[in-house]
Scaffold this motif. Structure first.
Motif, short mmCIF file in Angstrom:
data_model
loop_
_atom_site.label_atom_id
_atom_site.label_comp_id
_atom_site.label_asym_id
_atom_site.label_seq_id
_atom_site.Cartn_x
_atom_site.Cartn_y
_atom_site.Cartn_z
N THR A 1 21.82 -5.58 -34.93
CA THR A 1 21.40 -4.17 -35.01
C THR A 1 20.22 -3.90 -34.08
O THR A 1 20.19 -2.88 -33.38
CB THR A 1 21.02 -3.82 -36.46
N THR A 2 19.24 -4.80 -34.07
CA THR A 2 18.08 -4.64 -33.19
C THR A 2 18.51 -4.58 -31.74
O THR A 2 18.02 -3.75 -30.95
CB THR A 2 17.10 -5.80 -33.40
N ARG A 3 19.45 -5.47 -31.37
CA ARG A 3 19.91 -5.50 -29.98
C ARG A 3 20.66 -4.23 -29.63
O ARG A 3 20.52 -3.68 -28.53
CB ARG A 3 20.80 -6.73 -29.77
N ALA A 4 21.46 -3.72 -30.58
CA ALA A 4 22.21 -2.49 -30.33
C ALA A 4 21.27 -1.30 -30.13
O ALA A 4 21.49 -0.45 -29.27
CB ALA A 4 23.19 -2.22 -31.48
N LEU A 5 20.19 -1.26 -30.93
CA LEU A 5 19.21 -0.18 -30.77
C LEU A 5 18.47 -0.31 -29.44
O LEU A 5 18.15 0.70 -28.79
CB LEU A 5 18.23 -0.18 -31.93
N SER A 6 18.18 -1.54 -29.03
CA SER A 6 17.54 -1.76 -27.72
C SER A 6 18.46 -1.30 -26.60
O SER A 6 18.01 -0.69 -25.62
CB SER A 6 17.20 -3.23 -27.54
N LEU A 7 19.76 -1.57 -26.76
CA LEU A 7 20.74 -1.12 -25.77
C LEU A 7 20.77 0.40 -25.72
O LEU A 7 20.79 1.01 -24.63
CB LEU A 7 22.11 -1.68 -26.11
N LEU A 8 20.75 1.05 -26.89
CA LEU A 8 20.77 2.51 -26.95
C LEU A 8 19.54 3.09 -26.25
O LEU A 8 19.64 4.06 -25.50
CB LEU A 8 20.82 2.98 -28.39
N ASN A 9 18.38 2.48 -26.48
CA ASN A 9 17.16 2.95 -25.84
C ASN A 9 17.26 2.85 -24.32
O ASN A 9 16.84 3.77 -23.59
CB ASN A 9 15.96 2.14 -26.33
N LEU A 10 17.83 1.77 -23.81
CA LEU A 10 18.01 1.63 -22.37
C LEU A 10 18.96 2.69 -21.84
O LEU A 10 18.72 3.29 -20.79
CB LEU A 10 18.53 0.23 -22.04
N ARG B 1 29.26 -5.70 -23.85
CA ARG B 1 30.48 -4.92 -24.12
C ARG B 1 30.70 -4.76 -25.62
O ARG B 1 31.10 -3.68 -26.09
CB ARG B 1 31.69 -5.60 -23.46
N ARG B 2 30.42 -5.81 -26.40
CA ARG B 2 30.60 -5.72 -27.85
C ARG B 2 29.59 -4.74 -28.46
O ARG B 2 29.93 -3.95 -29.34
CB ARG B 2 30.43 -7.11 -28.49
N ASP B 3 28.35 -4.79 -27.97
CA ASP B 3 27.33 -3.87 -28.49
C ASP B 3 27.64 -2.42 -28.12
O ASP B 3 27.36 -1.50 -28.90
CB ASP B 3 25.95 -4.26 -27.97
N VAL B 4 28.19 -2.22 -26.95
CA VAL B 4 28.61 -0.87 -26.55
C VAL B 4 29.67 -0.35 -27.52
O VAL B 4 29.64 0.82 -27.94
CB VAL B 4 29.14 -0.86 -25.10
N GLU B 5 30.60 -1.21 -27.91
CA GLU B 5 31.64 -0.80 -28.86
C GLU B 5 31.02 -0.45 -30.20
O GLU B 5 31.46 0.50 -30.88
CB GLU B 5 32.68 -1.91 -29.03
N ARG B 6 29.99 -1.18 -30.64
CA ARG B 6 29.32 -0.86 -31.91
C ARG B 6 28.68 0.53 -31.84
O ARG B 6 28.76 1.30 -32.81
CB ARG B 6 28.24 -1.91 -32.21
N LEU B 7 28.04 0.83 -30.72
CA LEU B 7 27.44 2.15 -30.57
C LEU B 7 28.49 3.25 -30.54
O LEU B 7 28.30 4.34 -31.08
CB LEU B 7 26.59 2.20 -29.30
N ARG B 8 29.62 2.97 -29.92
CA ARG B 8 30.71 3.94 -29.91
C ARG B 8 31.21 4.21 -31.32
O ARG B 8 31.52 5.35 -31.69
CB ARG B 8 31.85 3.44 -29.02
N ASP B 9 31.27 3.15 -32.14
CA ASP B 9 31.71 3.31 -33.53
C ASP B 9 30.74 4.18 -34.33
O ASP B 9 31.12 4.82 -35.30
CB ASP B 9 31.86 1.95 -34.21
N LEU B 10 29.46 4.20 -33.91
CA LEU B 10 28.45 5.02 -34.58
C LEU B 10 28.46 6.47 -34.13
O LEU B 10 27.71 7.30 -34.66
CB LEU B 10 27.06 4.43 -34.34
#
Length: 339
Positions: free
Chosen positions: A5-14, A38-47
Motif C-alpha cells: 500500500t505504501t509503495r502504491a501511494l508513493s507511485l500515485l504521488n509520482l 506494472r502490478r502497482d499500476v493495476e492496483r491503482l486502476r482498481d481503486l
C-alpha cells in the motif's frame, strides 16, 4: 499500512507530480522492478485511477481523468468547491504564488470526471468577486494545460491570435506563467524562432501536448520578470511613436536587450524602434533611453509633439538660467559631510 500500500501511494504521488513517467524511471525511484510497477499500476486502476500506459522506448505512464472522482477523501461537491475556488483565485489573483494556484488547479482538474469539470466551468463563470477587474477572459482549461506543460517541461503546440488579428501556429517549450496588468502571460522558448517569446494567454487556443520533454534553458527570476515587463509594454498606448535612430540594429539590440523587441532594420545602419506611453511624458521617458550621442528622428504626433516641445523648452531655459538662491539651512545641510 503494508509495504504494498505504501509503495502504491508513493507511485500515485509520482504520477501526480509529472504528466508522463517512463516505466524504468518509476522503477528506479521506487526501488523495484518494472514488473512490480506494472502490478502497482493495476492496483491503482482498481481503486478508480485511470492510468494510461504506452509501449516502446519512449513509453511510460500518465495519470488521466477517470469516470469517477478517485478516492481523494473529497465528495463531488467538495471537489467542485475546491476547483471553483482555485479558478477564481487564479483568474482574479486573490492569493500570492500564482503558479502554485494554477498547478494546484491543474492537478485537481486532471482527475475530475468530465461532468464535474463542466460544473466547475459553469459555476466559476458565474462567481465573480466584486470590485475586481479581471481583464481579458482566460480559459481555465488552457491555463491548466499550460501549467501542466510548464511543470512537466513538455513541449506544446497552440494557435495564437495577435492583436493585429494575425493567426499563427506555434511550437514552444513553456517556461513560466505569470499575471500582470489584469492579463496572464506565457513565457516560452519558440522552437521556430529560436528565441524567447511572451504570449497573452487569453489569445491562445487549441493547446496540444506533444509528450516530448525538454531540458529547460536557464533564466533567472529577474530575467523572467523583465520578459513580462516587456510584454506588458506591448499593450496599445495612448501616445505612440517610432524613433529612427542612427544605430545599426545589432548594436541597438545589444544595448536594449529585451526592450529592443519590436525594433526593425531601417536601412543605412539605422534602426526603427516603437515607443509609447500613457501620455507624452512617458513617451519622453522612453526616448530618453536612446544611447548618448545617438541622433534620431521621431514621428510623434500632435498634440503630444507640441506638449513635449513646450516641456523641453522650459527645462532648457531652467538649466540655462542662474540657479535659485539656496536657503541658509539648505546650504548648511549640503555642506555637511555624508555619514
Amino acid at each position: 499500512m503494508s509495504d504494498t500500500t505504501t509503495r502504491a501511494l508513493s507511485l500515485l504521488n509520482l504520477l501526480q507530480t509529472h504528466r508522463h513517467w517512463p516505466g524504468s524511471e518509476l522503477a528506479d525511484r521506487l526501488g523495484v522492478t518494472e514488473r512490480t510497477v506494472r502490478r502497482d499500476v493495476e492496483r491503482l486502476r482498481d481503486l478508480g485511477y485511470r492510468i494510461e500506459s504506452s509501449p516502446g522506448a519512449a513509453g511510460g505512464y500518465r495519470l488521466e481523468a477517470g469516470s469517477a472522482v478517485p478516492p481523494l477523501l473529497l465528495t463531488d461537491e467538495e471537489a467542485v468547491a475546491m476547483a471553483i475556488g482555485l479558478r477564481v483565485a487564479a483568474s482574479q489573483r486573490l492569493v500570492s504564488g500564482p503558479e502554485t494556484t494554477i498547478t494546484a488547479l491543474a492537478k485537481l482538474e486532471q482527475v475530475l470526471p468530465a461532468p464535474l469539470r463542466r460544473r466547475v466551468a459553469a459555476l466559476a463563470d458565474a462567481v465573480q468577486p466584486a470590485g475586481l477587474n479581471a481583464g481579458a477572459a482566460v480559459s481555465g482549461e488552457v491555463l491548466g494545460e499550460l501549467a501542466l506543460a510548464t511543470r512537466d517541461h513538455e513541449r506544446v503546440r497552440f494557435t495564437y491570435t495577435a492583436a493585429s488579428g494575425e493567426v499563427t501556429h506555434r511550437r514552444v517549450e513553456p517556461h513560466a506563467l505569470a499575471p500582470a496588468d489584469r492579463h496572464w502571460y506565457l513565457l516560452c522558448w519558440d522552437l521556430e524562432k529560436e528565441d524567447w517569446r511572451t504570449f497573452r494567454v487569453d489569445r491562445l487556443a487549441s493547446v496540444e501536448h506533444t509528450r516530448v520533454l525538454f531540458e529547460p534553458k536557464p533564466l533567472t527570476p529577474g530575467e523572467v520578470e523583465e520578459f513580462i515587463l516587456v510584454a506588458r509594454s506591448w499593450v496599445r498606448q495612448a501616445v505612440e511613436a517610432d524613433a529612427v535612430m542612427e544605430l545599426p540594429i545589432e548594436a541597438m539590440r545589444e544595448y536594449f536587450g529585451q526592450w529592443g523587441q519590436g525594433a526593425s532594420d531601417a536601412g543605412d545602419g539605422r534602426t526603427r524602434w516603437p515607443v509609447g506611453g500613457g501620455d507624452f511624458r512617458e513617451t519622453m521617458y522612453g526616448l530618453s533611453w536612446i544611447p548618448e550621442g545617438v541622433e534620431y528622428t521621431t514621428d510623434l504626433r500632435s498634440p503630444a509633439r507640441e506638449e513635449l516641445r513646450e516641456t523641453l523648452g522650459r527645462m532648457l531655459r531652467a538649466l540655462d538660467a542662474p540657479p535659485p538662491e539656496v536657503p541658509p539651512q539648505r546650504a548648511k545641510e549640503r555642506a555637511l559631510p555624508s555619514a
